[in-house]
Design an enzyme around this catalytic site. Structure first.
Site, PDB file in Angstrom:
ATOM      1  N   SER A 140       0.753  -1.300   0.012  1.00 57.97           N
ATOM      2  CA  SER A 140      -0.062  -0.102   0.026  1.00 57.97           C
ATOM      3  C   SER A 140       0.958   1.266   0.036  1.00 57.97           C
ATOM      4  O   SER A 140       1.561   1.475   0.940  1.00 57.97           O
ATOM      5  CB  SER A 140      -0.923   0.159   1.279  1.00 57.97           C
ATOM      6  OG  SER A 140      -1.623   1.319   1.281  1.00 57.97           O
ATOM      7  N   ASP A 199      -4.579   4.272  -2.264  1.00 64.15           N
ATOM      8  CA  ASP A 199      -5.864   4.416  -1.438  1.00 64.15           C
ATOM      9  C   ASP A 199      -6.012   6.059  -1.800  1.00 64.15           C
ATOM     10  O   ASP A 199      -5.329   6.905  -1.464  1.00 64.15           O
ATOM     11  CB  ASP A 199      -5.554   4.670  -0.123  1.00 64.15           C
ATOM     12  CG  ASP A 199      -5.222   3.074   0.530  1.00 64.15           C
ATOM     13  OD1 ASP A 199      -6.240   2.139   0.522  1.00 64.15           O
ATOM     14  OD2 ASP A 199      -4.208   2.654   0.946  1.00 64.15           O
ATOM     15  N   GLY A 234       0.820  -2.184   4.113  1.00 65.80           N
ATOM     16  CA  GLY A 234       1.559  -0.786   3.862  1.00 65.80           C
ATOM     17  C   GLY A 234       2.745  -0.653   5.038  1.00 65.80           C
ATOM     18  O   GLY A 234       3.893  -0.920   4.490  1.00 65.80           O
ATOM     19  N   MET A 274     -12.048   5.370  -1.076  1.00 68.90           N
ATOM     20  CA  MET A 274     -12.636   5.774  -0.055  1.00 68.90           C
ATOM     21  C   MET A 274     -13.236   7.164  -0.111  1.00 68.90           C
ATOM     22  O   MET A 274     -12.794   8.280   0.520  1.00 68.90           O
ATOM     23  CB  MET A 274     -11.817   5.572   1.281  1.00 68.90           C
ATOM     24  CG  MET A 274     -11.233   4.416   1.598  1.00 68.90           C
ATOM     25  SD  MET A 274      -9.886   4.109   2.641  1.00 68.90           S
ATOM     26  CE  MET A 274      -8.678   4.047   1.279  1.00 68.90           C
ATOM     27  N   GLY A 312      -1.092   2.292   9.313  1.00 73.49           N
ATOM     28  CA  GLY A 312      -0.402   1.989  10.590  1.00 73.49           C
ATOM     29  C   GLY A 312      -1.202   1.645  11.670  1.00 73.49           C
ATOM     30  O   GLY A 312      -0.845   1.803  12.821  1.00 73.49           O
ATOM     31  N   ASP A 358      -7.203  -5.911   3.975  1.00 66.69           N
ATOM     32  CA  ASP A 358      -6.517  -4.458   3.971  1.00 66.69           C
ATOM     33  C   ASP A 358      -6.602  -3.876   5.612  1.00 66.69           C
ATOM     34  O   ASP A 358      -7.619  -3.560   6.161  1.00 66.69           O
ATOM     35  CB  ASP A 358      -7.057  -3.601   2.935  1.00 66.69           C
ATOM     36  CG  ASP A 358      -6.432  -2.093   2.810  1.00 66.69           C
ATOM     37  OD1 ASP A 358      -5.212  -2.183   3.482  1.00 66.69           O
ATOM     38  OD2 ASP A 358      -7.006  -1.179   1.958  1.00 66.69           O
ATOM     39  N   GLY A 359      -5.447  -3.897   6.132  1.00 66.15           N
ATOM     40  CA  GLY A 359      -5.232  -2.992   7.248  1.00 66.15           C
ATOM     41  C   GLY A 359      -4.584  -3.719   8.342  1.00 66.15           C
ATOM     42  O   GLY A 359      -5.225  -4.848   8.717  1.00 66.15           O
ATOM     43  N   GLY A 360      -3.288  -3.413   8.519  1.00 66.87           N
ATOM     44  CA  GLY A 360      -2.405  -3.804   9.700  1.00 66.87           C
ATOM     45  C   GLY A 360      -2.283  -5.490   9.459  1.00 66.87           C
ATOM     46  O   GLY A 360      -1.953  -6.198  10.444  1.00 66.87           O
ATOM     47  N   MET A 415     -12.101  -4.920   4.816  1.00 62.55           N
ATOM     48  CA  MET A 415     -11.137  -3.843   5.766  1.00 62.55           C
ATOM     49  C   MET A 415     -10.833  -4.366   7.022  1.00 62.55           C
ATOM     50  O   MET A 415     -11.964  -5.019   7.741  1.00 62.55           O
ATOM     51  CB  MET A 415     -11.914  -2.468   5.923  1.00 62.55           C
ATOM     52  CG  MET A 415     -11.937  -1.552   4.842  1.00 62.55           C
ATOM     53  SD  MET A 415     -10.204  -1.353   3.887  1.00 62.55           S
ATOM     54  CE  MET A 415      -9.506  -0.413   5.289  1.00 62.55           C
ATOM     55  N   HIS A 426      -7.995   1.703  -4.255  1.00 57.25           N
ATOM     56  CA  HIS A 426      -9.305   1.653  -3.250  1.00 57.25           C
ATOM     57  C   HIS A 426      -9.847   2.959  -3.110  1.00 57.25           C
ATOM     58  O   HIS A 426      -9.104   3.721  -2.509  1.00 57.25           O
ATOM     59  CB  HIS A 426      -8.388   0.883  -2.026  1.00 57.25           C
ATOM     60  CG  HIS A 426      -9.366   0.868  -0.829  1.00 57.25           C
ATOM     61  ND1 HIS A 426      -8.735   0.785   0.531  1.00 57.25           N
ATOM     62  CD2 HIS A 426     -10.737   1.114  -0.628  1.00 57.25           C
ATOM     63  CE1 HIS A 426      -9.776   0.777   1.515  1.00 57.25           C
ATOM     64  NE2 HIS A 426     -10.917   1.116   0.610  1.00 57.25           N
ATOM     65  N   MET A 461      -8.506   9.103  -1.012  1.00 52.95           N
ATOM     66  CA  MET A 461      -9.641   9.581   0.221  1.00 52.95           C
ATOM     67  C   MET A 461     -10.159  10.881  -0.390  1.00 52.95           C
ATOM     68  O   MET A 461      -9.214  11.631  -0.855  1.00 52.95           O
ATOM     69  CB  MET A 461      -8.968   9.343   1.299  1.00 52.95           C
ATOM     70  CG  MET A 461      -8.298   8.050   1.845  1.00 52.95           C
ATOM     71  SD  MET A 461      -7.534   8.225   3.424  1.00 52.95           S
ATOM     72  CE  MET A 461      -6.587   6.676   3.562  1.00 52.95           C
ATOM     73  N   PHE A 518      -6.730   5.239   7.491  1.00 49.82           N
ATOM     74  CA  PHE A 518      -5.003   5.632   7.882  1.00 49.82           C
ATOM     75  C   PHE A 518      -4.579   4.400   7.928  1.00 49.82           C
ATOM     76  O   PHE A 518      -4.859   3.308   8.082  1.00 49.82           O
ATOM     77  CB  PHE A 518      -5.174   6.086   9.467  1.00 49.82           C
ATOM     78  CG  PHE A 518      -5.890   7.414   9.711  1.00 49.82           C
ATOM     79  CD1 PHE A 518      -5.238   8.523   9.465  1.00 49.82           C
ATOM     80  CD2 PHE A 518      -7.363   7.544   9.840  1.00 49.82           C
ATOM     81  CE1 PHE A 518      -6.098   9.643   9.586  1.00 49.82           C
ATOM     82  CE2 PHE A 518      -7.986   8.681   9.947  1.00 49.82           C
ATOM     83  CZ  PHE A 518      -7.289   9.999  10.109  1.00 49.82           C
ATOM     84  N   HIS A 556      -0.972  -1.017  -4.395  1.00 52.61           N
ATOM     85  CA  HIS A 556      -2.439  -0.683  -3.792  1.00 52.61           C
ATOM     86  C   HIS A 556      -2.490   1.101  -3.478  1.00 52.61           C
ATOM     87  O   HIS A 556      -1.328   1.398  -3.055  1.00 52.61           O
ATOM     88  CB  HIS A 556      -2.613  -1.528  -2.623  1.00 52.61           C
ATOM     89  CG  HIS A 556      -4.080  -1.084  -1.842  1.00 52.61           C
ATOM     90  ND1 HIS A 556      -5.127  -1.819  -1.953  1.00 52.61           N
ATOM     91  CD2 HIS A 556      -4.353  -0.286  -0.767  1.00 52.61           C
ATOM     92  CE1 HIS A 556      -5.797  -1.359  -1.448  1.00 52.61           C
ATOM     93  NE2 HIS A 556      -5.757  -0.245  -0.557  1.00 52.61           N
TER      94      HIS A 556
HETATM   95  C1  DX5 Z   1      -6.389   2.097   5.168  1.00 47.75           C
HETATM   96  C2  DX5 Z   1      -5.935   1.920   3.794  1.00 47.75           C
HETATM   97  C3  DX5 Z   1      -5.003   0.838   3.927  1.00 47.75           C
HETATM   98  C4  DX5 Z   1      -3.633   1.095   4.639  1.00 47.75           C
HETATM   99  C5  DX5 Z   1      -2.902  -0.026   5.065  1.00 47.75           C
HETATM  100  O1  DX5 Z   1      -7.481   2.938   5.031  1.00 47.75           O
HETATM  101  O2  DX5 Z   1      -7.237   1.211   2.996  1.00 47.75           O
HETATM  102  O3  DX5 Z   1      -4.571   0.420   2.464  1.00 47.75           O
HETATM  103  O4  DX5 Z   1      -2.704   1.847   3.894  1.00 47.75           O
HETATM  104  O5  DX5 Z   1      -1.957   0.289   5.746  1.00 47.75           O
HETATM  105  P1  DX5 Z   1      -1.489  -0.757   6.716  1.00 47.75           P
HETATM  106  O6  DX5 Z   1      -0.919  -1.960   6.127  1.00 47.75           O
HETATM  107  O7  DX5 Z   1      -0.241   0.046   7.540  1.00 47.75           O
HETATM  108  O8  DX5 Z   1      -2.511  -0.929   7.810  1.00 47.75           O
HETATM  109 ZN    ZN Z   2      -6.566   0.411   0.958  1.00 51.96          ZN
END
Ligand code: DX5
Ligand code: ZN
Length: 218
Positions: free
Chosen positions: A11, A38, A200, A71, A148, A178-180, A140, A69, A40, A146, A36
């Site tokens: 990401s 993002d 990410g 958002m 991290g 996706d996420g963490g 998600m 993606h 927003m 965000f 990937h």
């Molecule tokens: C969050 C994003 C993710 C984010 C993932 O809204 O959709 O793609 O960048 O980042 P990590 O892997 O650090 O959670």
């Molecule tokens: Zn994403």
């Protein structure tokens, strides 16, 4: 049983933007399957991330297919620009729209893979009727907006439930998470049925991103 090949999508949000060319070149030589991105709008999520001037430039040097993606409140506003850039995948949130099928058709009619995104607390049953028509579901595993953040473990059960349904109905729909995501939780997610891992922080902030990508694919 044939072992499926897990795909990895680093990401961009966690990349070092002051050294973006180097970061993209690193992804180019890696075993990553996609990049990937993002997008927003500060409305659907309380943050603003990567805009079109940047995506257009990234696309000129990135050799991996782009997985975008969205958002945003009005995803269709951005479709034409994404089609012009030549992205490979576009996903839109189910929470934001009621006309899922028409959005999906618009994406697929332009030869782009279309996905629906579920926030962590949106139930998977909500999209069962859409599954025959979409290419992938993005689950998600953190609240969107965000990078991290800490992985929400209950989302593993959602992956499992969705994967069982897809298998039972013999559907051709991939599951992206996706996420963490990191090397610790990836294994359980893969066992639960994930096909594409977005990561990410665990990739871009790693000492050796190339190795992390390789490990995630195992
Ligand atoms: C969050 C994003 C993710 C984010 C993932 O809204 O959709 O793609 O960048 O980042 P990590 O892997 O650090 O959670
Ligand atoms: Zn994403």
């Amino acid at each position: 049983m044939i072992k499926k090949q897990i795909k990895v999508a680093p990401s961009l949000l966690s990349a070092n933007f002051l050294d973006l060319r180097k970061e993209i070149e690193l992804i180019n030589i890696s075993e990553a399957d996609y990049l990937h991105i993002d997008v927003m709008d500060g409305h659907f999520v309380p943050n603003i991330s990567i805009g079109f001037p940047l995506i257009e430039q990234v696309a000129t040097i990135c050799e991996k297919p782009l997985d975008v993606h969205l958002m945003v409140e009005k995803p269709e506003q951005y479709f034409d620009r994404l089609f012009n850039i030549g992205v490979s995948m576009i996903s839109v949130h189910v929470e934001q729209n009621i006309h899922h099928h028409s959005l999906i058709q618009k994406i697929q009619n332009n030869n782009v893979k279309a996905g629906l995104v579920l926030n962590p607390f949106t139930s998977v049953e909500l999209i069962y009727d859409n599954l025959p028509y979409i290419d992938f579901v993005l689950i998600m595993s953190v609240n969107p907006g965000f990078g991290g953040q800490e992985f929400l473990p209950f989302t593993i059960k959602k992956v499992e439930k969705l994967s069982n349904f897809i298998e039972k109905e013999k559907l051709n729909c991939l599951i992206e998470i996706d996420g963490g995501i990191n090397l610790e939780n990836a294994k359980e997610l893969i066992n639960a049925g994930v096909d594409i891992i977005v990561a990410g922080t665990s990739i871009f902030k790693a000492y050796n991103p190339l190795e992390v990508i390789k490990e995630l694919k195992k």
